[in-house]
Design a protein around this motif. Sequence first.
Motif, PDB file in Angstrom:
ATOM      1  N   TYR A 111       0.840  -1.204   0.000  1.00  0.00           N
ATOM      2  CA  TYR A 111       0.000   0.000   0.000  1.00  0.00           C
ATOM      3  C   TYR A 111       0.875   1.254   0.000  1.00  0.00           C
ATOM      4  O   TYR A 111       0.624   2.211  -0.750  1.00  0.00           O
ATOM      5  CB  TYR A 111      -0.946   0.014   1.210  1.00  0.00           C
TER       6      TYR A 111
ATOM      7  N   GLU B   6      -5.373  13.092  12.702  1.00  0.00           N
ATOM      8  CA  GLU B   6      -5.427  12.429  11.390  1.00  0.00           C
ATOM      9  C   GLU B   6      -5.951  11.025  11.615  1.00  0.00           C
ATOM     10  O   GLU B   6      -5.289  10.175  12.217  1.00  0.00           O
ATOM     11  CB  GLU B   6      -4.065  12.396  10.672  1.00  0.00           C
TER      12      GLU B   6
ATOM     13  N   ALA C  90      -7.184   7.317  10.531  1.00  0.00           N
ATOM     14  CA  ALA C  90      -6.758   6.338   9.519  1.00  0.00           C
ATOM     15  C   ALA C  90      -5.562   6.891   8.740  1.00  0.00           C
ATOM     16  O   ALA C  90      -5.558   6.901   7.514  1.00  0.00           O
ATOM     17  CB  ALA C  90      -7.911   5.957   8.601  1.00  0.00           C
TER      18      ALA C  90
ATOM     19  N   SER D 143      -4.024  -0.259  12.089  1.00  0.00           N
ATOM     20  CA  SER D 143      -2.919  -1.150  11.733  1.00  0.00           C
ATOM     21  C   SER D 143      -1.597  -0.663  12.338  1.00  0.00           C
ATOM     22  O   SER D 143      -1.122   0.429  12.026  1.00  0.00           O
ATOM     23  CB  SER D 143      -2.783  -1.220  10.204  1.00  0.00           C
TER      24      SER D 143
ATOM     25  N   ALA E  95      -5.938   2.603  17.131  1.00  0.00           N
ATOM     26  CA  ALA E  95      -7.332   2.601  17.605  1.00  0.00           C
ATOM     27  C   ALA E  95      -8.257   2.539  16.408  1.00  0.00           C
ATOM     28  O   ALA E  95      -7.862   2.814  15.268  1.00  0.00           O
ATOM     29  CB  ALA E  95      -7.621   3.859  18.428  1.00  0.00           C
ATOM     30  N   ASP E  96      -9.510   2.194  16.709  1.00  0.00           N
ATOM     31  CA  ASP E  96     -10.559   2.178  15.693  1.00  0.00           C
ATOM     32  C   ASP E  96     -11.156   3.589  15.607  1.00  0.00           C
ATOM     33  O   ASP E  96     -11.543   4.151  16.642  1.00  0.00           O
ATOM     34  CB  ASP E  96     -11.634   1.159  16.111  1.00  0.00           C
ATOM     35  N   VAL E  97     -11.241   4.138  14.412  1.00  0.00           N
ATOM     36  CA  VAL E  97     -11.767   5.506  14.285  1.00  0.00           C
ATOM     37  C   VAL E  97     -13.225   5.614  14.720  1.00  0.00           C
ATOM     38  O   VAL E  97     -13.700   6.711  15.002  1.00  0.00           O
ATOM     39  CB  VAL E  97     -11.627   6.073  12.847  1.00  0.00           C
TER      40      VAL E  97
ATOM     41  N   GLY F 169      -8.644   8.999   2.273  1.00  0.00           N
ATOM     42  CA  GLY F 169      -8.790   7.643   1.735  1.00  0.00           C
ATOM     43  C   GLY F 169      -9.449   6.671   2.690  1.00  0.00           C
ATOM     44  O   GLY F 169      -9.072   5.497   2.736  1.00  0.00           O
ATOM     45  N   LEU F 170     -10.416   7.147   3.450  1.00  0.00           N
ATOM     46  CA  LEU F 170     -11.052   6.284   4.455  1.00  0.00           C
ATOM     47  C   LEU F 170     -12.518   5.998   4.141  1.00  0.00           C
ATOM     48  O   LEU F 170     -12.974   4.861   4.289  1.00  0.00           O
ATOM     49  CB  LEU F 170     -10.945   6.947   5.840  1.00  0.00           C
TER      50      LEU F 170
ATOM     51  N   HIS G 222     -14.330   5.441   1.622  1.00  0.00           N
ATOM     52  CA  HIS G 222     -14.730   4.378   0.685  1.00  0.00           C
ATOM     53  C   HIS G 222     -14.602   2.980   1.299  1.00  0.00           C
ATOM     54  O   HIS G 222     -14.974   1.993   0.681  1.00  0.00           O
ATOM     55  CB  HIS G 222     -13.932   4.474  -0.626  1.00  0.00           C
TER      56      HIS G 222
HETATM   57  C1  LIG Z   1      -6.637   3.366   2.096  1.00  0.00           C
HETATM   58  S1  LIG Z   1      -5.659   3.469   3.548  1.00  0.00           S
HETATM   59  C2  LIG Z   1      -5.401   5.224   3.677  1.00  0.00           C
HETATM   60  C3  LIG Z   1      -4.207   5.551   4.516  1.00  0.00           C
HETATM   61  C4  LIG Z   1      -3.825   7.018   4.530  1.00  0.00           C
HETATM   62  N1  LIG Z   1      -4.882   7.845   5.069  1.00  0.00           N
HETATM   63  C5  LIG Z   1      -3.440   7.479   3.158  1.00  0.00           C
HETATM   64  O1  LIG Z   1      -4.185   8.248   2.540  1.00  0.00           O
HETATM   65  O2  LIG Z   1      -2.371   7.061   2.678  1.00  0.00           O
HETATM   66  C6  LIG Z   1      -6.855   3.140   4.759  1.00  0.00           C
HETATM   67  C7  LIG Z   1      -6.291   3.112   6.180  1.00  0.00           C
HETATM   68  O3  LIG Z   1      -7.407   3.060   7.057  1.00  0.00           O
HETATM   69  C8  LIG Z   1      -7.071   2.217   8.137  1.00  0.00           C
HETATM   70  N2  LIG Z   1      -8.349   1.800   8.721  1.00  0.00           N
HETATM   71  C9  LIG Z   1      -9.341   1.086   8.138  1.00  0.00           C
HETATM   72  N3  LIG Z   1     -10.380   0.966   8.973  1.00  0.00           N
HETATM   73  C10 LIG Z   1     -10.032   1.623  10.108  1.00  0.00           C
HETATM   74  C11 LIG Z   1     -10.687   1.850  11.331  1.00  0.00           C
HETATM   75  N4  LIG Z   1     -11.935   1.383  11.560  1.00  0.00           N
HETATM   76  N5  LIG Z   1     -10.051   2.545  12.298  1.00  0.00           N
HETATM   77  C12 LIG Z   1      -8.792   3.023  12.085  1.00  0.00           C
HETATM   78  N6  LIG Z   1      -8.123   2.847  10.929  1.00  0.00           N
HETATM   79  C13 LIG Z   1      -8.738   2.153   9.951  1.00  0.00           C
HETATM   80  C14 LIG Z   1      -6.263   1.104   7.517  1.00  0.00           C
HETATM   81  O4  LIG Z   1      -5.501   0.405   8.465  1.00  0.00           O
HETATM   82  C15 LIG Z   1      -5.431   1.902   6.514  1.00  0.00           C
HETATM   83  O5  LIG Z   1      -4.205   2.329   7.071  1.00  0.00           O
END
Ligand SMILES: C[S@@+](CC[C@H](N)C(=O)[O-])C[C@H]1O[C@@H](n2cnc3c(N)ncnc32)[C@H](O)[C@@H]1O
Length: 212
Positions: A22, A60, A62, A86, A113-115, A132-133, A135
């Motif tokens: 990624y 910020e 995710a 992650s 943590a979970d957002v 990028g979250l 979607h």
């Molecule tokens: C598509 S990536 C985008 C990462 C970053 N924001 C970027 O634009 O490069 C999605 C990210 O969302 C995180 N993620 C997905 N669901 C999440 C949740 N419920 N809580 C926190 N993070 C989450 C994933 O671990 C991943 O790092």
Amino acid sequence: MWRIESDVQDAGAPYDRRAAVYDRLVRSRVYNRLAWSTAPSEYEAFAARALAARTGPVLEAAAGSAAATAALHRRSGRPTVLVDLSRAMLERAARRLADDGDDVPERIRLVQADVTALPFPPAGFTTVLALGLAHLFADLDELMPALRAQTAPDGELHLSSLVAETTRGRRYLDVLHRAGEVATPRTADELHAALGAPADFHVSGCMAFAVL
Ligand SMILES: C[S@@+](CC[C@H](N)C(=O)[O-])C[C@H]1O[C@@H](n2cnc3c(N)ncnc32)[C@H](O)[C@@H]1O
């Protein structure tokens, strides 16, 4: 040094396995142009405007590997919390924030943590950024109230999301959806409607950018 704060009792988040791939893709101009008809510089510019629009604490959500934002956070001088589910992604973010050598500035926290269940008091951030979250969420009512709850009354919420706006992008999103990687793809109009009345909304290729 840096540390990742965590109360998450899990054996690994989905992005742990694909952090390296990624991280390479999200920074690739070729990949972003071919897949999404957009460019990493647009993600950085959007984040830069978000950080410049307010002073005070930044969340910020995710943050992933902070590919578009690490340098901006280093420069901003603002108290900042980067959250992601992650640990592998946050470790990459930490290395980037440390600029491959220096420590992560003390004003920047990394929190696993979970957002949708953030361990912070409400309304504590004047800027909330989530790139990028959206979607990834089939139901934005699971995500948006949690992000809004963190936003101070005089604050702003900036988010970006992939949208199905080109033929190639729609096909790719459909493939990712069938693989369980993203929610059912939304068009820009569908996202705009789902967000209510964003103060600002623009689309570049298959990436939509909103300010609420
Ligand atoms: C598509 S990536 C985008 C990462 C970053 N924001 C970027 O634009 O490069 C999605 C990210 O969302 C995180 N993620 C997905 N669901 C999440 C949740 N419920 N809580 C926190 N993070 C989450 C994933 O671990 C991943 O790092």
